[in-house]
Motif scaffolding. Structure first.
Motif, PDB file in Angstrom:
ATOM      1  N   LEU A 141      23.955  44.897 -28.271  1.00 13.47           N
ATOM      2  CA  LEU A 141      25.130  44.929 -29.195  1.00 13.47           C
ATOM      3  C   LEU A 141      25.486  44.218 -29.951  1.00 13.47           C
ATOM      4  N   ALA A 142      25.769  42.550 -29.849  1.00 17.16           N
ATOM      5  CA  ALA A 142      25.211  41.767 -30.894  1.00 17.16           C
ATOM      6  C   ALA A 142      24.735  41.688 -31.440  1.00 17.16           C
ATOM      7  N   ALA A 143      23.671  42.258 -30.672  1.00 14.64           N
ATOM      8  CA  ALA A 143      21.925  41.660 -32.337  1.00 14.64           C
ATOM      9  C   ALA A 143      22.417  43.482 -33.232  1.00 14.64           C
ATOM     10  N   GLY A 144      22.855  44.521 -32.758  1.00 11.27           N
ATOM     11  CA  GLY A 144      23.199  45.158 -33.799  1.00 11.27           C
ATOM     12  C   GLY A 144      24.621  44.922 -34.439  1.00 11.27           C
ATOM     13  N   GLY A 145      25.463  44.726 -33.927  1.00 18.62           N
ATOM     14  CA  GLY A 145      26.749  44.121 -34.714  1.00 18.62           C
ATOM     15  C   GLY A 145      25.865  43.250 -35.956  1.00 18.62           C
ATOM     16  N   TRP A 146      24.990  41.950 -35.110  1.00 16.63           N
ATOM     17  CA  TRP A 146      24.245  40.992 -36.882  1.00 16.63           C
ATOM     18  C   TRP A 146      23.915  41.437 -37.396  1.00 16.63           C
ATOM     19  N   GLY A 147      22.960  42.987 -37.029  1.00 17.48           N
ATOM     20  CA  GLY A 147      22.392  43.680 -38.443  1.00 17.48           C
ATOM     21  C   GLY A 147      22.810  44.453 -38.485  1.00 17.48           C
ATOM     22  N   LEU A 148      23.946  45.276 -38.209  1.00 15.25           N
ATOM     23  CA  LEU A 148      24.848  45.883 -39.201  1.00 15.25           C
ATOM     24  C   LEU A 148      25.150  45.663 -40.166  1.00 15.25           C
ATOM     25  N   LEU A 149      25.614  44.141 -39.527  1.00 14.98           N
ATOM     26  CA  LEU A 149      26.547  42.960 -40.988  1.00 14.98           C
ATOM     27  C   LEU A 149      25.622  42.914 -41.790  1.00 14.98           C
ATOM     28  N   ALA A 150      24.625  42.403 -41.825  1.00 13.21           N
ATOM     29  CA  ALA A 150      23.329  41.931 -43.044  1.00 13.21           C
ATOM     30  C   ALA A 150      23.114  43.650 -43.403  1.00 13.21           C
ATOM     31  N   GLY A 151      23.108  44.737 -42.819  1.00 17.39           N
ATOM     32  CA  GLY A 151      22.412  45.879 -43.577  1.00 17.39           C
ATOM     33  C   GLY A 151      23.779  46.499 -44.720  1.00 17.39           C
ATOM     34  N   SER A 152      24.931  45.247 -44.030  1.00 22.75           N
ATOM     35  CA  SER A 152      25.847  46.105 -44.641  1.00 22.75           C
ATOM     36  C   SER A 152      26.428  45.884 -45.766  1.00 22.75           C
ATOM     37  N   ALA A 153      25.988  44.960 -46.651  1.00 24.12           N
ATOM     38  CA  ALA A 153      25.471  44.106 -47.917  1.00 24.12           C
ATOM     39  C   ALA A 153      24.840  45.085 -49.199  1.00 24.12           C
ATOM     40  N   LEU A 154      23.705  45.850 -47.820  1.00 23.56           N
ATOM     41  CA  LEU A 154      22.777  47.323 -49.025  1.00 23.56           C
ATOM     42  C   LEU A 154      24.240  48.343 -49.065  1.00 23.56           C
TER      43      LEU A 154
END
Length: 248
Positions: free
Chosen positions: A4-17
């Protein structure tokens, strides 16, 4: 919890798009500023690929696995990019009038969406792999992807607006890719946890090679189009910023 942490970090980085898309679609940001941000993001990503991905792959699997992985990533990205470019996605990161409308080239909207996925998935997967081994996520990798994603979304959304694509299409596209980024980070962590060191090194280098090809093919040309003689200085500033963060 780590998944879940991996998904959260990925979502954070992707939200910049999505953040960049909001700025690019709703605001009239001068092309020179967009290009400068793109150049800075290119430098940040170059630093992350050099010191976080390629260096880590070399440490885990040696030179041969790293070289094979990086070349494979560049080849896969380039071939996929050639196919999508012929269908209208060549200028997906351009903020001017280069993007074709659906009337000018049928299917270009789908090609642009697939191109955005092609650009974003390798970045997100390496966020997940950085958690392997029980360590914390690579701050530099997340920072690099986030910073580079803002100008990517900004420039592309601006070009989409000029090509006549509506707000619903643009924001749904980038929101969807942000969610897929979370999934890609989870895949990077969940599926690669048990693979041998040389294999993980090759996969990490593969993502690095794909990202390097993406920078050279899409980000730097967009930056150079409007930043001109300042692109080198701005890119180096981004590179040194990420390098400094990695040594804090």
């Amino acid at each position: 919890m780590e998944l879940l942490a991996a998904g959260g970090w990925g979502l954070l980085a992707g939200s910049a798009l999505l953040l960049g898309a909001l700025l690019g679609y709703l605001a009239r940001i001068p092309a020179g500023i967009v290009a400068s941000i793109m150049a800075f993001g290119s430098g940040v990503l170059l630093s992350a690929v050099s010191f976080e991905l390629i260096a880590e792959a070399h440490e885990r699997g040696g030179l041969l696995a790293t070289a094979i992985g990086a070349l494979a990533g560049a080849v896969i990205y380039t071939l996929a990019n050639v196919v999508l470019a012929r269908r209208g996605a060549r200028h997906r990161k351009r903020s001017g009038d280069q993007q074709p409308s659906e009337t000018e080239q049928s299917g270009s909207g789908t090609a642009i969406a697939l191109g955005a996925l092609l650009d974003g998935v390798p970045e997100s997967m390496v966020i997940g792999t950085s958690l392997l081994g029980g360590g914390s996520v690579s701050t530099v990798t997340v920072l690099a992807v986030f910073i580079s994603n803002v100008p990517e979304g900004l420039s592309s959304a601006s070009g989409m607006r000029r090509a006549g694509r509506g707000a619903k299409y643009v924001f749904a596209l980038w929101a969807g890719i942000a969610v897929i980024s979370a999934g890609a980070a989870m895949v990077g962590y969940g599926l690669l946890g048990g693979v041998p060191g040389p294999v993980l090194a090759a996969i990490t280098a593969l993502a690095g090679g794909a990202i390097l090809a993406m920078i050279a093919d899409t980000m730097i040309p967009e930056a150079f189009a409007d930043a001109h003689l300042w692109i080198g200085l701005i890119t180096v500033a981004g590179f040194l910023t990420a390098f400094a963060v990695s040594h804090l």
